[in-house]
Structure formats: structure tokens, C-alpha cells
Design an enzyme around this catalytic site. Structure first.
Site, PDB file in Angstrom:
ATOM      1  N   ASN A  50      43.745  35.246  76.481  1.00  0.00           N
ATOM      2  CA  ASN A  50      43.827  36.661  76.235  1.00  0.00           C
ATOM      3  C   ASN A  50      43.415  36.958  74.653  1.00  0.00           C
ATOM      4  O   ASN A  50      42.936  36.118  74.076  1.00  0.00           O
ATOM      5  CB  ASN A  50      45.445  36.906  76.152  1.00  0.00           C
ATOM      6  CG  ASN A  50      45.676  38.449  76.509  1.00  0.00           C
ATOM      7  OD1 ASN A  50      44.718  39.526  76.484  1.00  0.00           O
ATOM      8  ND2 ASN A  50      46.911  39.052  76.873  1.00  0.00           N
ATOM      9  N   CYS A  66      39.820  45.290  74.862  1.00  0.00           N
ATOM     10  CA  CYS A  66      39.777  43.887  75.701  1.00  0.00           C
ATOM     11  C   CYS A  66      38.446  43.895  76.417  1.00  0.00           C
ATOM     12  O   CYS A  66      37.953  42.400  76.431  1.00  0.00           O
ATOM     13  CB  CYS A  66      40.900  43.944  76.564  1.00  0.00           C
ATOM     14  SG  CYS A  66      41.056  45.389  77.857  1.00  0.00           S
ATOM     15  N   GLN A 102      42.670  41.802  69.123  1.00  0.00           N
ATOM     16  CA  GLN A 102      41.886  42.987  69.513  1.00  0.00           C
ATOM     17  C   GLN A 102      42.508  43.988  68.656  1.00  0.00           C
ATOM     18  O   GLN A 102      41.764  45.132  68.232  1.00  0.00           O
ATOM     19  CB  GLN A 102      41.612  43.354  70.772  1.00  0.00           C
ATOM     20  CG  GLN A 102      43.007  43.830  71.431  1.00  0.00           C
ATOM     21  CD  GLN A 102      42.976  44.058  72.829  1.00  0.00           C
ATOM     22  OE1 GLN A 102      42.473  43.252  73.703  1.00  0.00           O
ATOM     23  NE2 GLN A 102      43.073  45.568  73.252  1.00  0.00           N
ATOM     24  N   HIS A 162      43.513  45.305  82.417  1.00  0.00           N
ATOM     25  CA  HIS A 162      43.141  44.579  81.075  1.00  0.00           C
ATOM     26  C   HIS A 162      42.185  43.556  81.353  1.00  0.00           C
ATOM     27  O   HIS A 162      42.399  42.682  82.409  1.00  0.00           O
ATOM     28  CB  HIS A 162      44.567  44.218  80.595  1.00  0.00           C
ATOM     29  CG  HIS A 162      44.451  43.153  79.414  1.00  0.00           C
ATOM     30  ND1 HIS A 162      43.817  43.813  78.270  1.00  0.00           N
ATOM     31  CD2 HIS A 162      44.860  41.940  78.961  1.00  0.00           C
ATOM     32  CE1 HIS A 162      43.981  42.930  77.187  1.00  0.00           C
ATOM     33  NE2 HIS A 162      44.573  41.806  77.498  1.00  0.00           N
TER      34      HIS A 162
END
Length: 303
Positions: free
Chosen positions: A271, A116, A105, A251
């Protein structure tokens, strides 16, 4: 510490504009290593903490920008759906070619973009579309950042709002929209290019329902409040909650499966910080005790 900082700079190709900034980054680096040491002492799982590519960032700089609390746009509750009680002990949608590559990101040389929320939602839609189409489909985070509701931006965003945007407008393939730049632009959708839509989004109230859904239907988007642990995470299973710093926000990430390691149950979580973080871009989080509120804001698309 000076030697470790020099190794850190070499490993992650870090450079600073002048000696004053380097001195400031060294100070933050030392503070972060102390925090990582404390986290390691508190950890009751198998997670390992230490030097990562984020070790020269303060907690305030490291905010990742998912706004987890509820907003007026709601997803449908999953309680009305039939989920299986008997499920496999291990599920990994990566092995079924339904999870796209780990993305990043942040873009080198650009200001931080707390997007995110976009990567978690797009990752979820990619997987569910891929399951339906029986072909791995990669979609555009930049389009969602540009064309979605203005409440979602590089300061942060609500995953629920992003899911509603995808349901209304759909998403282009990644190669049919300008590349990701870590900043919001004017919407540049091409009406002549096909888009992929979802029917709706659903919320999952707890980890039991999440596990049933992952086993039957596919990956699930989540938002967790263990950002400071993720900043220093190097591998293993995170089992200890964030107890020391609640100021850095939530997150958003993507659960792509679950398993057990020596009787320790865990989630497999994708992630959006690149493959040079964690376990090749992934983190494992303990499953069953709502670590980091992992079960409080779980949701998914329905295609």
C-alpha cells in the site's frame, strides 16, 4: 470511548484547532469503531479491524481516488503471452530486492491527495525496472503527478493513463526530481537526467493469470473497492467483500507476491499509506474469489 480517543490522539500525535473540531472528530471516531466492529463480525478471513491512524476521518474524507473503470487508452491483453502453468506455491519479490520501501501518498500538514494511482503504477515500474537492471531503482511519483495526463491528479486518476504516460515520457529516479508534496505542480523534468521507460502495459483478466504473471514476470498493479475495510484494517487476511459502502471509490495498490497461511491463499499487497498502517504498510487479501474485484483491473508494465 473517550479514553480510547485520547489514546488514539496520543498514539498518532493528533491535535485539532478547537474543541468543536475535537468533538466532531470524536463523533466520527465512535462511528468508525462501530463500523470496524461490524466489519469484524462479517469477516470470514483472519483480518483484524479496529483503531488505525485514519479512525478520525469520515468515509467521504477517506476517498483514495483510483478511477478503475475502463478509459479509451487501453493496455494490451496478456492472452497473447506464454505464462507458466506450473508455478511456485510462494512468491515474494521483496525477498529478491525488487520492491522499494513503502511510501506515503499523504504529507503532514497538506490537503489529502488521492494519488494512489501514481504510487501503484510507479511501484510497478520500479519493480520491473529493478528486475531488468538487477538493481533496486526508486522512481518519482511527483513527476508522474506533475507531468502526466491532466485527467490524473489529486482528485483521482486512471492507472492505465499513468502507464501510458510512463511509456511515452519515462520517469526520473526519485532523487533526480523535486520531492513528493501531495499536490500537483508545473512539470519540472530535467532533460539532462536519465529516464526509465516501459515498452507498454498489459492487462490480466483474472486471478489465475495474475498469479502466473507474478510468478514469472513480477508485481502487478490492482484497484480494489474495499476502501472502507482498508481504513480500519490492522492485519490478517481480508476475505470478506465490501458490502456496506460503495461510495468511497477504488484504491490502487501493488501485488508483490502471494502465499498460503494455514491453507488460506492470499495476495501480498503493498500500500501507499506508510509503514504505520496494516502489516508494516502491507495488506494480505484472500486469493481466488476476486475479493474487492481484485482481479478486474489488474495490469502491469512490460520493460
Amino acid at each position: 470511548m473517550v479514553s480510547m480517543f485520547c489514546d488514539f490522539m496520543r498514539t498518532y500525535n493528533k491535535s485539532y484547532k478547537d474543541q468543536e473540531e475535537e468533538d466532531q472528530r470524536f463523533k466520527i471516531f465512535v462511528e468508525n469503531l462501530e463500523q470496524a466492529r461490524q466489519q469484524q463480525e462479517m469477516e470470514i478471513g483472519s483480518a483484524r479491524y479496529g483503531v488505525t491512524k485514519f479512525s478520525d476521518l469520515s468515509a467521504e474524507e477517506f476517498q483514495q481516488g483510483s478511477r478503475a473503470p475502463s478509459v479509451p487508452l487501453q493496455c494490451e491483453d496478456i492472452s497473447g503471452y506464454n505464462l507458466p502453468n506450473h508455478i511456485p506455491k510462494f512468491v515474494d519479490w521483496r525477498k529478491m530486492n525488487c520492491v522499494t520501501r513503502v511510501k506515503n501518498q499523504q504529507v503532514a500538514g497538506r490537503p489529502d491527495c488521492n494519488s494512489c494511482w501514481a504510487f501503484a503504477v510507479v511501484g510497478n515500474v520500479e519493480s520491473h525496472v529493478s528486475i531488468r537492471e538487477k538493481e533496486l531503482i526508486t522512481l518519482s511519483e511527483q513527476e508522474l503527478l506533475d507531468c502526466g495526463n491532466k485527467t490524473n491528479n489529486c482528485i483521482g486518476g486512471y492507472p492505465k493513463v499513468a502507464f501510458q504516460d510512463v511509456a511515452r515520457r519515462g520517469l526520473h529516479r526519485e532523487d533526480a526530481y523535486p520531492p513528493y508534496t501531495a499536490e500537483r505542480h508545473k512539470c519540472r523534468r530535467n532533460k539532462n537526467k536519465p529516464v526509465y521507460k516501459i515498452k507498454k502495459c498489459v492487462t490480466l483478466p483474472n486471478e489465475t493469470k495474475m498469479q502466473q504473471f507474478v510468478a514469472k514476470a513480477g508485481p502487478v498493479a490492482i484497484a480494489v473497492d474495499i476502501v472502507n475495510r482498508l481504513q480500519h484494517y490492522k492485519g490478517g487476511i481480508i476475505r470478506t467483500d465490501n458490502q456496506t459502502n460503495k461510495t468511497v471509490g477504488y484504491h490502487a495498490m501493488l501485488i508483490v507476491g502471494y502465499g498460503t497461511d494455514e491453507y488460506i491463499p492470499y495476495w501480498i499487497v503493498k500500500n501507499s499509506w506508510g509503514e504505520d498502517w496494516g502489516e508494516m504498510g502491507y495488506v494480505r487479501i484472500y486469493r481466488g474469489t476476486n475479493v474487492g474485484e481484485i482481479g478486474d483491473y489488474a495490469m502491469s508494465s512490460m520493460v
